[in-house]
Design a protein around this motif. Structure first.
Motif, PDB file in Angstrom:
ATOM      1  N   LEU A 128       7.587  -6.389  -0.287  1.00  0.00           N
ATOM      2  CA  LEU A 128       6.506  -5.476  -0.645  1.00  0.00           C
ATOM      3  C   LEU A 128       5.198  -6.191  -0.965  1.00  0.00           C
ATOM      4  O   LEU A 128       4.130  -5.774  -0.516  1.00  0.00           O
ATOM      5  N   THR A 132       1.905  -5.421   1.360  1.00  0.00           N
ATOM      6  CA  THR A 132       0.721  -4.758   0.815  1.00  0.00           C
ATOM      7  C   THR A 132      -0.494  -5.679   0.850  1.00  0.00           C
ATOM      8  O   THR A 132      -1.623  -5.219   1.084  1.00  0.00           O
ATOM      9  N   ILE A 147       0.191   1.486   4.449  1.00  0.00           N
ATOM     10  CA  ILE A 147       1.303   1.005   3.626  1.00  0.00           C
ATOM     11  C   ILE A 147       2.497   1.939   3.753  1.00  0.00           C
ATOM     12  O   ILE A 147       3.646   1.498   3.890  1.00  0.00           O
ATOM     13  N   SER A 148       2.226   3.238   3.724  1.00  0.00           N
ATOM     14  CA  SER A 148       3.312   4.213   3.812  1.00  0.00           C
ATOM     15  C   SER A 148       4.051   4.096   5.140  1.00  0.00           C
ATOM     16  O   SER A 148       5.287   4.113   5.193  1.00  0.00           O
ATOM     17  N   LEU A 151       6.090   0.756   5.248  1.00  0.00           N
ATOM     18  CA  LEU A 151       7.252   0.725   4.375  1.00  0.00           C
ATOM     19  C   LEU A 151       8.369   1.658   4.827  1.00  0.00           C
ATOM     20  O   LEU A 151       9.467   1.623   4.266  1.00  0.00           O
ATOM     21  N   ASN A 152       8.109   2.469   5.834  1.00  0.00           N
ATOM     22  CA  ASN A 152       9.220   3.199   6.441  1.00  0.00           C
ATOM     23  C   ASN A 152      10.228   2.222   7.050  1.00  0.00           C
ATOM     24  O   ASN A 152      11.408   2.547   7.198  1.00  0.00           O
ATOM     25  N   ARG A 275       9.832   9.830   2.386  1.00  0.00           N
ATOM     26  CA  ARG A 275       8.543   9.150   2.393  1.00  0.00           C
ATOM     27  C   ARG A 275       7.585   9.776   3.393  1.00  0.00           C
ATOM     28  O   ARG A 275       6.418   9.998   3.090  1.00  0.00           O
ATOM     29  N   GLY A 279       4.465  11.767   2.330  1.00  0.00           N
ATOM     30  CA  GLY A 279       3.248  11.058   2.723  1.00  0.00           C
ATOM     31  C   GLY A 279       2.188  11.958   3.318  1.00  0.00           C
ATOM     32  O   GLY A 279       0.993  11.666   3.243  1.00  0.00           O
ATOM     33  N   GLY A 326      12.761   5.733  -0.884  1.00  0.00           N
ATOM     34  CA  GLY A 326      11.584   5.135  -0.272  1.00  0.00           C
ATOM     35  C   GLY A 326      10.334   5.318  -1.090  1.00  0.00           C
ATOM     36  O   GLY A 326       9.487   4.418  -1.183  1.00  0.00           O
ATOM     37  N   ASN A 327      10.206   6.469  -1.736  1.00  0.00           N
ATOM     38  CA  ASN A 327       9.002   6.754  -2.506  1.00  0.00           C
ATOM     39  C   ASN A 327       8.890   5.888  -3.745  1.00  0.00           C
ATOM     40  O   ASN A 327       7.792   5.653  -4.248  1.00  0.00           O
ATOM     41  N   THR A 330       6.929   3.084  -2.669  1.00  0.00           N
ATOM     42  CA  THR A 330       5.624   3.471  -2.150  1.00  0.00           C
ATOM     43  C   THR A 330       4.691   3.936  -3.261  1.00  0.00           C
ATOM     44  O   THR A 330       3.499   3.619  -3.273  1.00  0.00           O
ATOM     45  N   LEU A 334       0.341   3.411  -4.274  1.00  0.00           N
ATOM     46  CA  LEU A 334      -0.572   4.544  -4.200  1.00  0.00           C
ATOM     47  C   LEU A 334      -1.212   4.841  -5.549  1.00  0.00           C
ATOM     48  O   LEU A 334      -2.395   5.192  -5.628  1.00  0.00           O
TER      49      LEU A 334
END
Length: 402
Positions: A128, A132, A147-148, A151-152, A275, A279, A326-327, A330, A334
């Motif tokens: 991560l 990022t 980023i979203s 990161l999937n 996500r 998203g 996943g969130n 993430t 954010l």
């Protein structure tokens, strides 16, 4: 390092090179999380089966792995700036591949620990903090989306790599399963890193324009705003990482090896759905309140697992739990992007990542100790539930201003 190129290329344009960087970061996340995150559940179950070592010993190696990774993540922004993203990522791939190979041939506990220490370098380089920071070089206005999307790949690592390792281990053996996965990473990721991954060309600031003030590491660590993000997400990730590492061992008695592979696939598929679905509307939501809801639903899903051995119900619980997996990785980026100055993004998110990883590193070992002490996984799962509920309360404690 957070200045994005002011070239004629527009971030919204299809031909913008930054979107190729997103693809590379997606694959970094796929293999990074596949080997370095979801893979640990497979390693724990298979090494325990093959070597007969206690779950707490293997899980403690995972804890050491995360602790070392957390220390290394602090320096990812500096490494990206000094070495360049290409050299750093290639080095990380080499460490990850070598460590994954060594895991298949360990004969002593100290060898397992050594392999995990090497894997920690790969995890820090592909994880991560690196993703990022690399995307921060290329994106400003579309950073959240980039980023979203990237990161999937983390969730896909669980959907694709972890279940494949489980299924191949049952058919050709753990050793050959790992070797096949390592070869896939080298053949797919290395060429794209060599040809696509680079830093953007940075134009010097215009005369008379004051540079943005960058928050130092010390300033970030002293601020309540920082801990209002790092604290609750660290608690939630202790529970999430701890459960994911033990998921295969916990659910195998009820589901069998093939059924566990399905449960892992469900968990990670729902992570992608969660996500992607969130998203599309995340910018319109209160991100802290959405985080609290995610923590609460995950805690409830784990609590429900302890009440049944019915496969369909367990699959449903995995789906509910996975929707927020996943969130959880993430949301911090954010929230940091929304609540901190733009120039502080790289420093703050690297520190948040390092801090949360340092704390959640104790999750697998903690659950292993609780499991060994109690003789079952029920007590360990209830520890996760308590952590999720505590995180849901703490994340709603907002800073005034940054």
């Amino acid at each position: 390092m957070n200045e994005v190129s002011n070239s004629t290329n527009d971030e919204t344009a299809r031909g913008y090179h930054g979107w190729k960087i997103v693809v590379v970061c997606f694959l970094m996340a796929l293999f990074g999380w596949g080997f370095g995150f979801y893979g640990h559940a497979v390693y724990l179950a298979e090494i325990q089966r093959l070597r007969g070592w206690p779950a707490s010993i293997i899980a403690s190696a995972t804890t050491l792995y995360y602790l070392c990774g957390a220390i290394l993540v602090v320096f990812t922004a500096d490494l990206v700036r000094r070495l360049g993203p290409k050299a750093m990522v290639l080095g990380g791939i080499a460490c990850m591949a070598t460590a994954a190979f060594l895991i298949t041939i360990v004969d002593a506990i100290w060898e397992l620990y050594a392999a995990y220490l090497l894997m920690a370098i790969g995890w820090a380089s592909l994880g991560l903090g690196s993703i990022t920071n690399i995307l921060g070089l290329w994106f400003r206005t579309k950073r959240g989306m980039a980023i979203s999307l990237a990161l999937n790949g983390a969730s896909c690592g669980g959907i694709i790599l972890a279940p494949i390792l489980v299924l191949l281990s049952a058919r050709v053996g753990f050793v050959y399963a790992m070797w096949i996965a390592i070869a896939a990473m080298l053949l797919i990721l290395v060429p794209l890193v060599l040809f696509w991954l680079r830093a953007p060309e940075i134009e010097p600031p215009k005369p008379g324009v004051a540079p943005e003030v960058v928050m130092t590491k010390a300033e970030a660590l002293r601020s309540f705003a920082f801990w209002s993000v790092a604290g609750p997400f660290a608690l939630a990730l202790v529970a999430q990482v701890g459960f994911i590492v033990h998921q295969v061992a916990y659910l195998t008695p009820a589901l069998g090896r093939d059924g566990v592979a399905v449960s892992v696939a469900i968990t990670t598929t729902m992570a992608v759905i969660g996500r992607v679905g969130l998203g599309t509307i995340i910018d319109k939501l209160d991100q802290r309140r959405a985080s609290a809801i995610s923590f609460t639903t995950q805690g409830l899903a784990l609590a429900a697992m302890t009440l049944t051995n019915e496969p369909l119900v367990l699959y449903l619980c995995c789906a509910v739990f996975g929707f927020s997996v996943g969130n959880l990785i993430t949301f911090p980026a954010l929230i940091v992007q929304r609540e901190f100055p733009a120039a502080a993004f790289g420093t703050v998110i690297a520190l948040v990542t390092a801090t949360t990883q340092f704390i959640y590193a104790f999750g697998p070992g903690l659950l292993g100790l609780v499991r060994d002490a109690s003789g079952s996984y029920a007590a360990a799962v209830y520890v996760c539930v308590a952590f999720f509920f505590a995180a849901a309360v703490l994340v709603l404690m907002r800073p005034r201003t940054v």
